[in-house]
Design an enzyme around this catalytic site. Structure first.
Site, PDB file in Angstrom:
ATOM      1  N   TYR A 229      65.018   5.381 -12.230  1.00  0.00           N
ATOM      2  CA  TYR A 229      66.198   4.452 -12.983  1.00  0.00           C
ATOM      3  C   TYR A 229      67.348   5.897 -12.417  1.00  0.00           C
ATOM      4  O   TYR A 229      68.329   4.581 -11.907  1.00  0.00           O
ATOM      5  CB  TYR A 229      66.361   4.644 -15.008  1.00  0.00           C
ATOM      6  CG  TYR A 229      67.667   2.809 -14.957  1.00  0.00           C
ATOM      7  CD1 TYR A 229      67.832   2.784 -15.181  1.00  0.00           C
ATOM      8  CD2 TYR A 229      68.959   5.125 -15.411  1.00  0.00           C
ATOM      9  CE1 TYR A 229      69.223   2.123 -15.948  1.00  0.00           C
ATOM     10  CE2 TYR A 229      69.670   4.155 -15.778  1.00  0.00           C
ATOM     11  CZ  TYR A 229      70.081   3.140 -16.494  1.00  0.00           C
ATOM     12  OH  TYR A 229      70.525   2.755 -17.200  1.00  0.00           O
ATOM     13  N   LYS A 233      70.483   4.147 -10.222  1.00  0.00           N
ATOM     14  CA  LYS A 233      71.898   4.072 -10.640  1.00  0.00           C
ATOM     15  C   LYS A 233      73.185   4.806  -9.762  1.00  0.00           C
ATOM     16  O   LYS A 233      74.074   4.522  -9.462  1.00  0.00           O
ATOM     17  CB  LYS A 233      72.151   4.583 -11.851  1.00  0.00           C
ATOM     18  CG  LYS A 233      71.807   3.609 -12.913  1.00  0.00           C
ATOM     19  CD  LYS A 233      72.693   2.725 -13.032  1.00  0.00           C
ATOM     20  CE  LYS A 233      72.310   1.323 -14.016  1.00  0.00           C
ATOM     21  NZ  LYS A 233      72.766   0.067 -13.810  1.00  0.00           N
TER      22      LYS A 233
END
Length: 347
Positions: A229, A233
């Site tokens: 993740y 990002k």
């Protein structure tokens, strides 16, 4: 959000609350001038310490406020005009959480909103007026192309693009499947390229536009079990900065980067914030208010919440040994231990 997260992560007192109080009192460039004026009204002379010291403090606060104002203007340029009757807002991953909240607020105000989300149950106008749902996997270019055609035919040219869709796989790298990796990169970063390449030409033709990138503080401070993740990002954050530089030739398009900390949304279900005082859990409505205010005012720039998010990059200029101690002290690497979210949930 679980009871564990609520009890461990939410505190009635936080550094953000103290900061807000200070902003409205001791750091307010208007209110601070009432103190020297009050002393003057009591016949204090200019050479009296209470008067000149309070005036000096007020002058310093006012100067800092002006410097911040001019810094913002120089960095991000003048605001564009936002006419809610003429705008079409498109939100990816707007079927729940922050995206849905922004969609509903704009819909209630009469702004036309299109939501692209692969998990929507029903397409078409939702119970919230002016909000239209389109079932679409934003990581699939062909699907986005089809959705774009429908949105433009039914609603008009998109002038506000909010790239918000994301998935989380909160587990160690060696436990991730090839599908986990592909899904995360398709949704968390490839979707940005798909929507930007397709909707930006319309904004340029219209001579107005706002592009909002919803990233995360985890892009700068990645904890354990975020090895998929956090990098996606970080890529979204880098994409925002590169685009901001490219858009200097299109001053009528504003770019806004949103880097929130942990929010009480389904995306991070079961996660507890490492410290309720320094890193309080955010309510989606508070983040939505800031994002909507920036769009309404036609501003570009960055929104970092909570307060520590604004200074997260400082962590990387510290010595490596001190960074290791800070990780251990903060407990950030234990935050994902209670994660119970699902990769099928889009934020």
């Amino acid at each position: 959000m679980s009871s564990r997260s609520r009890s461990s992560g939410t505190s009635p007192l936080s550094i953000d609350m103290l900061h807000r109080v200070l902003q409205q009192t001791l750091l307010n460039p208007v209110l601070v001038w009432f103190v020297p004026l009050a002393f003057r009204a009591q016949t204090f002379q200019y050479h009296h310490p209470p008067l000149y010291l309070s005036a000096l403090y007020a002058a310093i606060i006012t100067t800092l406020w002006l410097l911040n104002y001019f810094n913002t203007q120089l960095a991000f340029g003048p605001a564009r005009e936002f006419d809610w009757t003429e705008e079409v807002v498109l939100i990816t991953g707007g079927g729940s959480g922050l995206g849905l909240l922004i969609a509903e607020v704009y819909g209630m105000r009469g702004v036309t909103v299109a939501v692209l989300d692969k998990n929507v149950a029903d397409e078409g106008e939702s119970e919230a007026r002016n909000v239209y749902f389109y079932r679409c996997d934003v990581g699939d270019l062909a699907a986005v192309e089809a959705a774009k055609k429908r949105v433009e035919e039914e609603l008009g040219t998109v002038t506000v693009l909010i790239n918000n869709a994301a998935v989380v796989h909160g587990k160690p790298l060696l436990q991730m499947s090839a599908e986990d990796v592909e899904t995360s990169f398709r949704t968390n970063i490839m979707a940005h390229y798909n929507t930007l390449r397709l909707f930006l030409p319309g904004m340029i033709k219209e001579g107005k536009g706002s592009v909002i990138t919803v990233s995360s503080v985890l892009a700068t401070l990645p904890p354990k079990m975020c090895s998929l993740y956090a990098p996606t990002k970080a890529a979204a954050t880098a994409l925002h900065h590169a685009l901001t530089a490219e858009f200097e030739e299109y001053p009528f398009i504003k770019t806004l980067l949103v880097t929130p900390g942990q929010m009480s949304t389904p995306l991070f279900n079961g996660v507890r914030t490492p410290n309720g005082f320094f890193a309080p859990e955010l309510e989606p409505v508070d983040v939505a208010k800031e994002v909507i205010a920036a769009i309404d005012q036609g501003r570009g720039g960055e929104i970092a919440m909570p307060l520590f998010s604004r200074w997260a990059a400082v962590y990387w200029v510290l010595p490596a040994s001190l960074r290791k101690l800070l990780r251990a002290w903060s407990g950030m690497d234990k935050a994902m231990e209670g994660f119970r979210g699902t990769a099928k949930k889009e934020e």
